[in-house]
Design an enzyme around this catalytic site. Structure first.
Site, PDB file in Angstrom:
ATOM      1  CD  GLN A 132      13.809  23.913  41.223  1.00 14.76           C
ATOM      2  OE1 GLN A 132      14.844  24.573  41.297  1.00 14.76           O
ATOM      3  NE2 GLN A 132      12.681  24.325  41.747  1.00 14.76           N
ATOM      4  N   GLY A 133      13.729  20.053  37.886  1.00 17.84           N
ATOM      5  CA  GLY A 133      13.090  20.147  36.581  1.00 17.84           C
ATOM      6  C   GLY A 133      11.774  20.897  36.671  1.00 17.84           C
ATOM      7  CB  SER A 135      12.106  26.987  34.469  1.00 17.94           C
ATOM      8  OG  SER A 135      11.948  27.724  35.654  1.00 17.94           O
ATOM      9  CB  SER A 167      20.820  24.838  38.926  1.00 15.09           C
ATOM     10  OG  SER A 167      20.222  26.088  38.686  1.00 15.09           O
ATOM     11  CD  GLU A 249      14.465  27.552  43.746  1.00  9.51           C
ATOM     12  OE1 GLU A 249      15.316  27.663  42.862  1.00  9.51           O
ATOM     13  OE2 GLU A 249      13.261  27.338  43.494  1.00  9.51           O
ATOM     14  CB  SER A 379      11.556  37.697  39.045  1.00  6.49           C
ATOM     15  OG  SER A 379      10.160  37.961  39.033  1.00  6.49           O
ATOM     16  CD  GLU A 381      10.448  42.278  38.746  1.00  5.18           C
ATOM     17  OE1 GLU A 381      11.172  43.255  38.508  1.00  5.18           O
ATOM     18  OE2 GLU A 381      10.883  41.102  38.778  1.00  5.18           O
TER      19      GLU A 381
END
Length: 401
Positions: A132-133, A135, A167, A249, A379, A381
């Site tokens: 997965q590209g 971030s 990853s 995901e 995250s 949050e």
């Protein structure tokens, strides 16, 4: 195979059980899935490869995916039968990875027929690995700030930029990637493209983590190529696709709290390392209470996850509820890791040496790696913000005057 859609599940269960008994290699019973964790780059053993081929050809690794692309073409109840019979035999599902968890379901919804015919069957058969590209160093929580650039060169895009926390990039054959195709717009200037990782201009650098392993990578694109046929969805329409993929995901990550970690149960571990009382219960009453609570919450989570998955089928895919499940599931997984180390005592703190068995050594590394569960995939949050705005309808106080 007979058509069991909505019919006799027990007959289907009998068929699955017989097939598993005939095809699952006994040498793999109780063994972890080589597609999970850090062993993804290691060659499969003959038995592992035979099991992958058998399940892939049957379509039972992706049982609810359309049969037209090699999937099982089954319903949710039948998929749970397969899952249960695999577990009964001590077998793992050999078809997995990001192609199954994230990209495949997204492509089935947004891809062209030609894209589905090209990319879904190899995923179903476990023949290719995806990464997965998304971030970037300057685009993490604010993913839409990404700067990896895709220039239109007529029949292809020229890709330049950097991704991070990719990853399994060191093992991947393909990357589903967000790129900027319009620098003048933020969300509306992003496209979703597929990039062949085995080409000049793609450099992967693994990132060593505190647990001594390197599941994540930095990925650099320098004049890499993405064919126009591998643009998924409309030009500059990638943000919508990315949001749906992230729901898949989060749904997959939440499974870490639903028994997806594998290994012995907390109860069995506690009885082994802590001992039992005269009634055969975990000897430490306080630990016993916390172990049972985690076990009960995990069972409740599993049932809720099944319900959410069933509802998502009727709602054309996952919803914002995946944010709730992601938070709940990863919290449960982290609590399990903490309890496991407490149960093992000093045997759960080994790093190397003959005084610790393999499971004990893997446990401390899993505990350290598990700290990332509540960060990656969005995250805690970020998920809480999604829940507050999209499910509870609370006002966005950051926009208040």
């Amino acid at each position: 195979m007979a058509d069991f859609g909505g019919g006799d599940l027990e007959a289907f269960r009998s068929e699955v059980r017989s097939w598993v008994e005939a095809n699952f290699p006994a040498s793999l019973k109780g063994k972890p899935n080589p597609m999970a964790g850090e062993g993804r780059g290691d060659p499969l053993t003959p038995d592992q490869d035979a099991w992958r081929r058998a399940v892939g050809e049957k379509g039972w690794g992706t049982p609810t995916w359309p049969a037209a692309y090699g999937g099982g073409g089954l319903n949710g109840a039948q998929a749970r039968v397969i899952q249960g019979e695999f577990a009964r035999a001590g077998a793992y599902n050999p078809i997995g990875g990001m192609g199954v968890m994230m990209f495949g379901p997204t492509l089935l919804e947004y891809g062209t027929e030609a894209q589905k015919q090209e990319h879904i069957p190899p995923i179903v058969r476990g023949e290719l690995q995806w990464c997965q590209g998304f971030s970037e160093p300057g685009a993490g929580s604010d993913l839409a700030a990404l700067q990896t650039k895709a220039e239109d060169k007529g029949d292809h895009f020229l890709i330049n930029g950097q991704k991070v926390w990719t990853s399994g990039a060191q093992y991947a054959d393909w990357c589903f990637c967000l790129v900027r195709t319009d620098p003048a717009k933020k969300h509306e200037g992003i496209s979703f493209v597929l990039i062949d990782m085995n080409q000049p201009g793609v450099e992967v650098r693994p990132i060593l983590l505190i647990n001594g392993l390197a599941p994540f990578c930095e990925t650099f694109f320098t004049d890499a190529r993405a064919e126009k046929k591998n643009l998924v969805g409309p030009l500059n329409g990638g943000w919508t696709i990315a949001k749906r993929l992230l729901q898949h995901e989060r749904s997959g990550i939440s499974g870490m709290g639903g028994g997806g970690m594998g290994g012995p149960s907390l109860v069995d571990l506690a009885k082994k390392y802590v001992g039992v009382d005269e009634q055969g219960r975990i000897a430490d009453p306080d630990l016993r209470m916390r172990v049972i609570r985690n076990t009960m919450e995990t069972k409740a989570f599993q049932q809720t996850a099944f319900r959410v998955m069933a509802e998502s089928k009727g709602n054309s895919g996952p919803s914002a509820a995946t944010s709730i499940m992601k938070n709940a599931g990863t919290w449960l997984a982290q609590e399990r890791h903490e309890l496991t180390l407490e149960i093992m005592g000093h045997q759960g703190l080994g790093w190397e040496g003959d005084d610790f068995d393999r499971y004990e050594l893997e446990t401390v590394r899993a505990w350290l790696y598990g700290k990332a569960f509540t960060i990656f995939g969005g995250s805690q949050e970020v998920q809480s913000n999604i829940v507050s705005k999209r499910i509870l309808g609370l006002p966005d106080l950051t926009q208040a005057k």
